[in-house]
Design a protein around this motif. Structure first.
Motif, PDB file in Angstrom:
ATOM      1  N   VAL A  68       0.838  -1.209   0.076  1.00 33.53           N
ATOM      2  CA  VAL A  68      -0.001  -0.068   0.056  1.00 33.53           C
ATOM      3  C   VAL A  68       0.927   1.418  -0.041  1.00 33.53           C
ATOM      4  O   VAL A  68       0.652   2.174  -0.816  1.00 33.53           O
ATOM      5  CB  VAL A  68      -0.877  -0.219   1.317  1.00 33.53           C
ATOM      6  CG1 VAL A  68      -1.781   1.483   1.357  1.00 33.53           C
ATOM      7  CG2 VAL A  68      -2.018  -1.179   1.189  1.00 33.53           C
ATOM      8  N   ALA A  71       2.520   1.675  -3.194  1.00 32.80           N
ATOM      9  CA  ALA A  71       1.699   2.032  -4.338  1.00 32.80           C
ATOM     10  C   ALA A  71       1.171   3.351  -4.281  1.00 32.80           C
ATOM     11  O   ALA A  71       0.677   4.071  -5.547  1.00 32.80           O
ATOM     12  CB  ALA A  71       0.263   0.994  -4.317  1.00 32.80           C
ATOM     13  N   THR A  72       1.060   3.929  -3.356  1.00 38.36           N
ATOM     14  CA  THR A  72       0.590   5.380  -3.114  1.00 38.36           C
ATOM     15  C   THR A  72       1.830   6.475  -2.945  1.00 38.36           C
ATOM     16  O   THR A  72       1.516   7.603  -3.053  1.00 38.36           O
ATOM     17  CB  THR A  72       0.102   5.641  -1.660  1.00 38.36           C
ATOM     18  OG1 THR A  72       0.855   5.121  -0.539  1.00 38.36           O
ATOM     19  CG2 THR A  72      -1.365   4.696  -1.444  1.00 38.36           C
TER      20      THR A  72
END
Length: 114
Positions: A68, A71-72
């Motif tokens: 996460v 990905a961000t």
């Protein structure tokens, strides 16, 4: 989490192919049993089936936030490992597999390990 519900309702299971064909357990024998027991909160049963499940569960839990965050864009992509670090990791995983295999041979009473 789906597998325990499925096996509980159907009674289906996955036999170890190596153990079924040869009678000798593989290094990850008991991993499904251990995972199901861990999901059900039965840590002792999970450990008795295959202690490596705790390391695998920790890696799985740690991977979620890393994916996460990457990905961000909060974390940068991972750097490739150097050849010496890859060699070190190969030895480590090989030794873990050997230790797990010896544990399974002893647990299941196969040959000289019993």
């Amino acid at each position: 989490m789906v597998w325990p519900a499925f096996t509980g309702h159907t009674g289906a299971s996955l036999p170890c192919l190596l153990r079924t064909l040869t009678g000798v357990p593989c290094p990850v024998c008991g991993m499904t049993t251990a995972a199901v027991a861990l999901v059900r909160g039965e840590a002792g049963t999970a450990f008795a089936a295959n202690p490596l499940i705790f390391g695998l569960a920790a890696l799985a839990l740690a991977a979620v936030p890393l994916v996460v965050l990457r990905a961000t864009g909060v974390l940068k992509p991972p750097e490739p490992w150097s050849p010496s670090r890859r060699r070190w990791a190969g030895w480590l995983f090989g030794l873990l597999a050997l230790a797990s295999w010896l544990f399974q041979l002893h647990r299941l009473g196969v040959g000289w390990a019993s």
